[in-house]
Design a protein around this motif. Structure first.
Motif, PDB file in Angstrom:
ATOM      1  N   SER A  71       2.745  50.682  28.143  1.00 33.46           N
ATOM      2  CA  SER A  71       1.904  51.497  28.781  1.00 33.46           C
ATOM      3  C   SER A  71       1.490  51.468  30.107  1.00 33.46           C
ATOM      4  N   SER A  72       1.195  52.758  30.632  1.00 33.11           N
ATOM      5  CA  SER A  72       1.026  52.724  32.148  1.00 33.11           C
ATOM      6  C   SER A  72       0.429  54.322  32.270  1.00 33.11           C
ATOM      7  N   THR A  73      -0.619  54.251  33.011  1.00 31.04           N
ATOM      8  CA  THR A  73      -1.103  55.715  33.615  1.00 31.04           C
ATOM      9  C   THR A  73      -0.684  55.668  35.054  1.00 31.04           C
ATOM     10  N   ARG A  74      -1.545  54.669  35.973  1.00 33.12           N
ATOM     11  CA  ARG A  74      -1.457  54.674  37.262  1.00 33.12           C
ATOM     12  C   ARG A  74      -0.004  54.304  37.703  1.00 33.12           C
ATOM     13  N   THR A  75       0.525  53.172  37.476  1.00 33.24           N
ATOM     14  CA  THR A  75       1.799  52.916  38.248  1.00 33.24           C
ATOM     15  C   THR A  75       2.900  53.767  38.041  1.00 33.24           C
ATOM     16  N   ARG A 124       8.217  48.404  34.398  1.00 30.28           N
ATOM     17  CA  ARG A 124       7.333  47.667  33.601  1.00 30.28           C
ATOM     18  C   ARG A 124       7.822  47.176  32.165  1.00 30.28           C
ATOM     19  N   HIS A 152       2.182  41.708  39.112  1.00 31.60           N
ATOM     20  CA  HIS A 152       2.359  43.185  39.553  1.00 31.60           C
ATOM     21  C   HIS A 152       2.142  43.216  40.845  1.00 31.60           C
ATOM     22  N   GLN A 155       0.688  46.767  42.732  1.00 31.40           N
ATOM     23  CA  GLN A 155      -0.844  46.910  42.474  1.00 31.40           C
ATOM     24  C   GLN A 155      -1.391  45.925  43.812  1.00 31.40           C
ATOM     25  N   PRO A 283      -8.331  47.584  39.316  1.00 33.10           N
ATOM     26  CA  PRO A 283      -7.260  47.887  39.199  1.00 33.10           C
ATOM     27  C   PRO A 283      -7.166  49.323  38.079  1.00 33.10           C
ATOM     28  N   LEU A 284      -7.967  49.248  37.123  1.00 25.52           N
ATOM     29  CA  LEU A 284      -8.126  50.076  36.165  1.00 25.52           C
ATOM     30  C   LEU A 284      -6.909  49.888  35.231  1.00 25.52           C
ATOM     31  N   PRO A 285      -6.917  50.089  33.999  1.00 24.95           N
ATOM     32  CA  PRO A 285      -7.845  50.946  33.349  1.00 24.95           C
ATOM     33  C   PRO A 285      -9.175  49.857  32.975  1.00 24.95           C
TER      34      PRO A 285
END
Ligand code: CP
Length: 332
Positions: A71-75, A124, A152, A155, A283-285
């Protein structure tokens, strides 16, 4: 027959490609300080091109394969945004269940197929070292977007760019790492990059989530100054605090996560007690370790980092694909 006109140097200054030896981005270890300077400079140029709306079209006709098996949102979305902003196109697969890996196909075979579809891949994967396996299968550039609790690197590059943008540079900074230093791959990569600079590091974590010995050994070998503590107040005399969540998904023993999950929490009053207006990065989340009442403090940088992330990834896509940037000064 018309003769091909030779370019007028006054009208079309030659486009230069920087001295950058990498086509893959797999591990923060691969970079020299000079490489980092090239990436930061390319990112700064990308920021100017974006502001002038001149970045679009640089990767026209190129295709990015966006392969996110975790799972990822940002990258994921920032790489895809970066490619779109450069005028390229994106193909993607998200999660094992929608890939033929769920039918038993190997990562090697998957990459062999993708090489026929795309010019560059970003991957990823939950298994440490998987991006290296993916890269070994193909000739096209491959970028590691996070491999298990390993690395990572992109990031970490955006974290570095954030420090330059928000604190004017990295040399001389005292940087606190707060949280899950054991499993946090962004921390692992950033600690490797910061070794190229004159920084002091403060490692703040519960003992059971301490930075792995291999990283500490490397810091000692390179005579880097670092302290270790469990006390989050140690961030009060730091220029930067890099806060991270506890990586629930990496725990083998669920009861260990339950025991540690509320070990630390940073809120507005706590941040304001710092004498140095400590820059708060993440880095979030986030989960519970960083309160939302910090968000509107001017030194809370984590939402601004979303913008820096797109710029860094635009820079990396052009560097890995060896596409020169146009001159920044306007031409007649
Ligand atoms: N920082 C980061 O890697 O976020 P995502 O997991 O949402 O990509």
């Amino acid at each position: 027959m018309f003769a091909t006109p030779s370019p007028d140097p006054m009208l079309a200054p030659p486009m230069e490609f920087p001295d950058f030896p990498h086509t893959n981005i797999l591990d923060a270890d691969q970079f020299s300080r000079k490489d980092l300077e090239v990436i930061l400079e390319q990112t700064g140029k990308m920021e100017q091109l974006e502001q002038a709306r001149r970045a679009f079209g640089l990767l026209e006709g190129r295709i990015l394969a966006s392969l996110f098996f975790e799972s990822s949102t940002r990258t994921r979305l920032s790489f895809e945004t970066a490619m779109n902003r450069l005028g390229g196109r994106v193909i993607s697969t998200v999660g094992f269940q929608f890939s033929s890996i769920s039918k038993g196909e190997t990562l090697y075979d998957t990459m062999k197929m993708i090489e026929a579809y795309a010019d560059i891949a970003v991957i990823r994967h939950p298994v440490e070292g998987s991006s290296r396996i993916a890269s070994a299968a193909v000739q096209m550039p491959v970028i590691n977007a996070g491999d298990g609790s390993g690395q990572h690197p992109t990031q970490a590059l955006l974290d570095l760019y954030t420090m330059f943008k928000e604190r004017g540079g990295v040399d001389g900074l005292r940087v606190a790492f707060v949280g899950d230093l054991k499993f946090g791959r962004t921390i692992h990569s950033l600690i490797k990059l910061l070794q190229h600079y004159d920084v002091e590091m403060v490692l703040i974590s519960p003992v059971d989530l301490a930075l792995p010995e291999s990283y500490r050994k490397e810091l000692r070998k390179k005579n880097k100054v670092f302290e270790e503590t469990e006390d989050t107040k140690a961030l009060w005399d730091c220029d930067v605090a890099y806060v991270t969540r506890i990586q629930e998904e990496r725990f083998v023993d669920r009861s260990e996560f339950e025991r540690l999950k509320n070990s630390y929490s940073i809120n507005r009053a706590f941040v304001m007690a710092s004498r140095k207006s400590t820059l708060i990065m993440h880095p979030l989340p986030r989960v519970q370790e960083l309160s939302t009442d910090v968000d509107d403090l001017p030194n809370a940088a984590y939402f601004r980092m979303a913008h820096y992330g797109v710029l860094v990834r635009m820079a990396l896509l052009t560097l890995c694909l060896r596409v020169p940037l146009p001159p920044l000064t306007p031409t007649l």
